[in-house]
Design an enzyme around this catalytic site. Sequence first.
Site, PDB file in Angstrom:
ATOM      1  CG  ASP A  63      23.651  30.173 -30.642  1.00  0.00           C
ATOM      2  OD1 ASP A  63      23.218  29.087 -30.241  1.00  0.00           O
ATOM      3  OD2 ASP A  63      22.976  31.000 -31.271  1.00  0.00           O
ATOM      4  CB  ILE A 115      18.396  33.794 -23.695  1.00  0.00           C
ATOM      5  CG1 ILE A 115      18.410  33.305 -25.151  1.00  0.00           C
ATOM      6  CG2 ILE A 115      16.942  33.958 -23.216  1.00  0.00           C
ATOM      7  CD1 ILE A 115      17.801  31.926 -25.362  1.00  0.00           C
ATOM      8  CB  SER A 116      20.955  36.610 -19.633  1.00  0.00           C
ATOM      9  OG  SER A 116      20.917  37.606 -20.629  1.00  0.00           O
ATOM     10  CG  ASN A 172      25.000  29.764 -20.409  1.00  0.00           C
ATOM     11  OD1 ASN A 172      26.170  29.708 -20.761  1.00  0.00           O
ATOM     12  ND2 ASN A 172      24.025  30.157 -21.207  1.00  0.00           N
TER      13      ASN A 172
HETATM   14  N1  PPS Z   1      15.327  25.352 -24.754  1.00  0.00           N
HETATM   15  C1  PPS Z   1      16.276  25.355 -25.717  1.00  0.00           C
HETATM   16  N2  PPS Z   1      16.576  24.229 -26.383  1.00  0.00           N
HETATM   17  C2  PPS Z   1      17.516  24.219 -27.348  1.00  0.00           C
HETATM   18  N3  PPS Z   1      18.237  25.294 -27.704  1.00  0.00           N
HETATM   19  C3  PPS Z   1      17.978  26.443 -27.075  1.00  0.00           C
HETATM   20  C4  PPS Z   1      16.988  26.541 -26.041  1.00  0.00           C
HETATM   21  N4  PPS Z   1      16.990  27.821 -25.575  1.00  0.00           N
HETATM   22  C5  PPS Z   1      17.921  28.484 -26.311  1.00  0.00           C
HETATM   23  N5  PPS Z   1      18.508  27.654 -27.209  1.00  0.00           N
HETATM   24  C6  PPS Z   1      19.604  27.967 -28.153  1.00  0.00           C
HETATM   25  O1  PPS Z   1      20.794  28.179 -27.402  1.00  0.00           O
HETATM   26  C7  PPS Z   1      21.366  29.421 -27.765  1.00  0.00           C
HETATM   27  C8  PPS Z   1      22.107  30.047 -26.625  1.00  0.00           C
HETATM   28  O2  PPS Z   1      21.246  30.270 -25.515  1.00  0.00           O
HETATM   29  P1  PPS Z   1      21.779  31.088 -24.266  1.00  0.00           P
HETATM   30  O3  PPS Z   1      23.022  30.435 -23.758  1.00  0.00           O
HETATM   31  O4  PPS Z   1      21.919  32.516 -24.659  1.00  0.00           O
HETATM   32  O5  PPS Z   1      20.599  30.888 -23.230  1.00  0.00           O
HETATM   33  S1  PPS Z   1      20.586  31.270 -21.683  1.00  0.00           S
HETATM   34  O6  PPS Z   1      21.153  32.637 -21.547  1.00  0.00           O
HETATM   35  O7  PPS Z   1      21.365  30.292 -20.943  1.00  0.00           O
HETATM   36  O8  PPS Z   1      19.142  31.243 -21.294  1.00  0.00           O
HETATM   37  C9  PPS Z   1      20.184  30.240 -28.261  1.00  0.00           C
HETATM   38  O9  PPS Z   1      20.730  31.212 -29.122  1.00  0.00           O
HETATM   39  P2  PPS Z   1      19.903  32.511 -29.632  1.00  0.00           P
HETATM   40  O10 PPS Z   1      18.788  31.986 -30.511  1.00  0.00           O
HETATM   41  O11 PPS Z   1      20.945  33.289 -30.396  1.00  0.00           O
HETATM   42  O12 PPS Z   1      19.388  33.235 -28.430  1.00  0.00           O
HETATM   43  C10 PPS Z   1      19.338  29.209 -28.968  1.00  0.00           C
HETATM   44  O13 PPS Z   1      19.860  28.956 -30.276  1.00  0.00           O
END
Ligand code: PPS
Length: 154
Positions: free
Chosen positions: A91, A134-135, A111
Site C-alpha cells: 500500500d 499481495i505478490s 511492482n
Molecule cells: N484490483 C485492485 N484494485 C484496487 N486496489 C487494489 C487491488 N488489488 C489490491 N489493491 C490494494 O492495493 C494494495 C497494495 O497491493 P499490492 O501492491 O500488495 O498488490 S500486488 O502485490 O501488486 O499484487 C492492497 O493492499 P492490501 O489490502 O494491504 O493487500 C489493496 O489495498
Amino acid sequence: MCQNTTQSFSGFFFVRKAKGYYFLMSTVGNPANIFWHENPVGKAEREKLLNQQGCVVWITGLSGSGKSTLACSLGRELQSRGKLSYVLDGDNLRHGLNKNLGFSPESRTENIRRTGEVANLFADAGLICIASLISPYRKDRDACRALLPDKKFL
Ligand SMILES: Nc1ncnc2c1ncn2[C@@H]1O[C@H](COP(=O)(O)OS(=O)(=O)O)[C@@H](OP(=O)(O)O)[C@H]1O
Ligand SMILES: Nc1ncnc2c1ncn2[C@@H]1O[C@H](COP(=O)(O)OP(=O)(O)O)[C@@H](O)[C@H]1O
C-alpha cells in the site's frame, strides 16, 4: 520532457545548466558503458556495525489477510530486541515508488520486481527488510528470492 531540456534531435538533446551552460546528452543507451562500482565499505562491515545480518522476510497473501499487521508486529518485536528492520508495505509503496503502476498482471509483476530490488538493497545495507505485498505470482516471488543468497530470503 524535463524543464531544463530543450527539444531533442537525431538522438541528442541539450540540458540547460546554471550560468547559461548547455550539456549535450545522448538519448541512445549503450549497456557496455554501464559499470558496477564497488563500495569500499562492504556488507560484512555494515553487518558488524549493526550486529545483525541483512535479510528479506517476504509476506504474501490476499488483501485483508493480515500481511500489514504481521509485518508491523514483526518490526516492533525486532525493534524491541535491538534489531534494525524496515517494512516495505505494498500500500505504502504505491504512494511513491510504484505510484505509476496499476493492478494488471504486468503491473503487479513490475511492482514486485521493483520491490524485490529495493528489498535486496535494504538487506545489502544490513537491515532486516520485511516486505508485505499481495505478490500473487510465484514466479515473481521466486525472481526476488533469486536476488539474494540462500537463507537470506524467508
Ligand atoms: N484490483 C485492485 N484494485 C484496487 N486496489 C487494489 C487491488 N488489488 C489490491 N489493491 C490494494 O492495493 C494494495 C497494495 O497491493 P499490492 O501492491 O500488495 O498488490 S500486488 O502485490 O501488486 O499484487 C492492497 O493492499 P492490501 O489490502 O494491504 O493487500 C489493496 O489495498
Ligand atoms: N491475526 C488476526 N486475527 C484477526 N484479525 C486480524 C489478524 N490480523 C489482521 N487482522 C485484521 O484484519 C484486517 C486486515 O489486516 P491487514 O493487516 O490490513 O491485512 P492486509 O495487509 O493483508 O490487507 C485488519 O482489520 C486487521 O486488524
